[in-house]
Scaffold this active site. Sequence first.
Site, PDB file in Angstrom:
ATOM      1  N   GLN A  77       0.836  -1.199   0.000  1.00 55.47           N
ATOM      2  CA  GLN A  77       0.000   0.000   0.000  1.00 55.47           C
ATOM      3  C   GLN A  77       0.874   1.253   0.000  1.00 55.47           C
ATOM      4  OE1 GLN A  77      -3.372  -0.163   2.518  1.00 55.47           O
ATOM      5  NE2 GLN A  77      -4.009   1.890   1.995  1.00 55.47           N
ATOM      6  N   PHE A  78       1.221   1.727  -1.201  1.00 60.20           N
ATOM      7  CA  PHE A  78       2.092   2.889  -1.329  1.00 60.20           C
ATOM      8  C   PHE A  78       1.474   4.147  -0.746  1.00 60.20           C
ATOM      9  CE2 PHE A  78      -0.507   3.460  -5.057  1.00 60.20           C
ATOM     10  CZ  PHE A  78      -0.548   4.830  -5.266  1.00 60.20           C
ATOM     11  N   THR A  79       0.145   4.190  -0.608  1.00 59.16           N
ATOM     12  CA  THR A  79      -0.513   5.400  -0.110  1.00 59.16           C
ATOM     13  C   THR A  79      -0.158   5.704   1.347  1.00 59.16           C
ATOM     14  OG1 THR A  79      -2.523   4.172   0.458  1.00 59.16           O
ATOM     15  CG2 THR A  79      -2.433   5.194  -1.736  1.00 59.16           C
TER      16      THR A  79
END
Length: 150
Positions: A77-79
């Site tokens: 989850q890069f966010t």
Amino acid sequence: MKIVVQRVKSAGVRNSNIHRTIEKGYCLLVGVGEHSTHADAEILAKKIINARLFEDTEGKLNLNIQQVKGEILSISQFTLFADVKKGNRPSFTKAKAPNEANEIYEVFNRALASYGFDVVTGEFGTDMTIDIQNDGPVTIIYESENGKII
């Protein structure tokens, strides 16, 4: 590197290609930042495996995931590296480039597996639906930089 650990009664991830689920254990939301390294992946895996986030018979958080025979769902989850300081649209420039991020994410998952777990994963770089039945709820955020927990 940032990892959101959610203790779950069950969790699942799906998209048009996959549908994977776990029962009691951890749902891990794994963010790989621009400065994240293999050392960060290794130290966070060790810290999370040994974290005492499950209740003993007296209701105290004294048991780790191995002791309760829990399962692990790991989702990239890069966010987690969103920068929201300016304007209303988040910037993701603090996240590592996808190819390098996937490599470190895989190192992290292999490190978890080295403790005897079958690590269930999502599909890197795709839109997915995640179903989580939180237990507690217990949600802990772990971070590492330069191979050290921060």
